[in-house]
Design an enzyme around this catalytic site. Structure first.
Site, PDB file in Angstrom:
ATOM      1  N   CYS A  82     -35.200   1.202 -36.710  1.00  0.00           N
ATOM      2  CA  CYS A  82     -35.430   1.683 -35.336  1.00  0.00           C
ATOM      3  C   CYS A  82     -36.545   0.900 -34.670  1.00  0.00           C
ATOM      4  O   CYS A  82     -37.728   1.148 -34.926  1.00  0.00           O
ATOM      5  CB  CYS A  82     -35.757   3.174 -35.360  1.00  0.00           C
ATOM      6  SG  CYS A  82     -36.139   3.855 -33.738  1.00  0.00           S
ATOM      7  N   CYS A 121     -38.877   2.977 -32.459  1.00  0.00           N
ATOM      8  CA  CYS A 121     -39.876   3.717 -33.231  1.00  0.00           C
ATOM      9  C   CYS A 121     -40.995   2.810 -33.742  1.00  0.00           C
ATOM     10  O   CYS A 121     -42.173   3.145 -33.662  1.00  0.00           O
ATOM     11  CB  CYS A 121     -39.228   4.396 -34.439  1.00  0.00           C
ATOM     12  SG  CYS A 121     -37.706   5.272 -34.056  1.00  0.00           S
ATOM     13  N   ASP A 122     -40.625   1.660 -34.292  1.00  0.00           N
ATOM     14  CA  ASP A 122     -41.576   0.889 -35.094  1.00  0.00           C
ATOM     15  C   ASP A 122     -41.978  -0.464 -34.516  1.00  0.00           C
ATOM     16  O   ASP A 122     -42.870  -1.118 -35.056  1.00  0.00           O
ATOM     17  CB  ASP A 122     -40.988   0.666 -36.501  1.00  0.00           C
ATOM     18  CG  ASP A 122     -40.720   1.982 -37.222  1.00  0.00           C
ATOM     19  OD1 ASP A 122     -41.478   2.937 -36.986  1.00  0.00           O
ATOM     20  OD2 ASP A 122     -39.757   2.050 -38.010  1.00  0.00           O
TER      21      ASP A 122
END
Lengths: 323, 323
Positions: free
Chosen positions: B136, B139-140
């Site tokens: 992701c 997300c990261d």
């Protein structure tokens, strides 16, 4: 000529939708600016007890929750600007935001200006707002276990929320100014069959009384020309929710009630203009749904910028940040 | 005959969508039960650092965030049941949930079983999951400022996320097993024009190396029959996301990838069956969007129950809770 400031995303409104968009945008490597004209944090800040934003299991005030979101936006460097947006324009694909002080250019725009309930405009309403006067049964119904409440209104929302409130309250009055409901028939049938609901027709609240909290109301029956006092612990006003759409009503496609129409990316009908939160035409207006909208809008805006800014046929480059 | 337990809402899955639905349902005066077959909290619990759930500005682990949501659901009395759901049936409008131990009846059902990324299935992938291996970018990506990353895949998501990662990383390899992308043309054009992106064609990762964190990968070029080592700090696998739809695939309408199709109330094509979170066909899969789905599904389920349970033509009364 006014100085021009340039951003990737201009976000209008600092409620849960606007701040969530700012968090996602700033953490996503974009340069956002959030405009807030009045009280920071949006409509939720008038709420005394928020206990349904998932993860925050300790009850907090709306202002406290928004302070946490503001710290979150600050952490990633989102800029927050306390200027009132006066107008929105476009130059090609570039968006122009004019405030009472300056002009800003942005590649994308997220409209997160929210909505507000139509008020009853009766004495006592403001005094007891959050102290027995509510505009959201989903938010506050839980606080009225075994109490007596009055719902004002006759549309789908009023009647649905009256039925919802019977899950908590021992008695629910529905006070309606006409002698029939506007709600769809099946909802009416269910409400009429509910033994906890009593309809008070042709009537309006005249005044709200209490010491620290709502204790009673005076209602006036127009057809009988009579006043009457009723003991209630709470009043839920469902006489309409109004979108704060002044800035976009001439430009963005709206539904019949004036809420912004968006696709699943939160994109409006105007390229690069998104809407998020209570301003959007949708079913459930809560902090959690607004924050979700904001995240989706910011994520979508990033994709839009990536696709459009290198296009030779657009002048989005004029919105480029200074190197 | 097995004993039957009766609920208003059966929620399958205990990730952000399921727990948010439980919070809204329980606080909304309904009796929900949440089924969880394996690790409590869903897919997010494998995440080491969650820093984009709006309001939680102090970085926490996925497990810690879900523990807060669990406490929240507990606060309002939502029941959580560690049994594996084996099958879902219907008797008229009443829903039947059979687990490995018992049978449950519920008026409504919320499917919140989530999704999972397709894995690369190469040595080192599991060891470095959350330590350089991610599924992701939203997300990261933020954790890879000025680093070198590799994206695996050739579809729209892989290429879009590669471009997103150039906002952080100094270099992004796109490793694709074919000699052309599956992504739509305009996305390809933008990616090819991006100086930070280097495409590695006809290649697959063979192994991931590192000490505590990813340090390098070995790739194999099939057409040249050659191995090569590349220094990378992170790997983003975009080779597909798979819905956990085993329980519903024969019953609920799904999109081409197998995700549940829902309307704006999160209602599937089956009366009284809702879906929420990553299992839903939608754009952005995040904790915040899943939690929003869950709240909307629970809110909608309450309205559905109110309308349907008094209908003489249904047998929803057989799902009635014991008085």
């Amino acid at each position: 000529m006014k100085e021009v400031f340039k951003y990737d995303i201009a976000i209008i409104g600092s409620g849960p939708a606007g701040l969530s968009a700012a968090i996602y945008a700033a953490r996503g490597g974009l340069k956002p600016i959030v405009f807030e004209r009045g009280v920071f944090g949006g409509q939720i800040t008038v709420t005394q007890e928020v206990e349904n934003y998932p993860g925050f299991h300790k009850t907090l005030t709306g202002s406290e929750l928004m302070e946490e979101m503001r710290k979150h936006a600050d952490k990633f460097g989102a800029e927050i600007c306390e200027e009132e947006v006066k107008g929105i324009g476009m130059q090609g694909l570039c968006k122009i935001v004019e405030t009472n002080k300056k002009i800003y250019h942005a590649k994308t725009l997220i409209i997160a200006t929210g909505a507000h309930p139509r008020k009853l405009n009766v004495p006592g309403e403001d005094k007891f707002s959050g102290k027995g006067v509510s505009y959201c049964a989903t938010c506050d119904g839980f606080f009225y276990k075994d109490k007596i409440v009055a719902v004002v209104g006759g549309g789908d929302s009023a009647v649905e929320e009256a039925m919802f409130l019977t899950r908590f309250a021992k008695k629910v009055y529905v006070i309606h100014r006409r002698d029939e409901l506007r709600a769809v028939q099946i909802i009416q049938d269910r409400a009429f069959a509910n033994p906890k609901i009593e309809f008070i027709w042709n009537s309006e609240i005249q005044e709200i009384f209490g010491r620290d909290f709502v204790e009673s109301i005076t209602i006036f029956n127009k057809s009988e020309n009579k006043h009457r006092d009723i003991k209630v612990d709470g009043i839920f006003a469902y006489v309409g929710i109004l979108p704060n759409n002044e800035l976009i009503e001439s430009r963005v496609a709206l539904d019949e009630q004036g809420f912004a129409l968006v696709d699943e990316s939160m994109h409006t009908n105007i390229p690069g203009i998104y809407a998020a939160g209570d301003i959007v035409s949708k079913k459930l207006r809560q902090v959690i749904t607004a924050a979700s909208d904001g995240a989706t809008a910011a994520w979508s805006a990033e994709k839009w910028i990536t696709i459009n800014q290198e296009d030779e046929n657009t002048d989005l480059k004029t919105c480029e940040l200074p190197k």
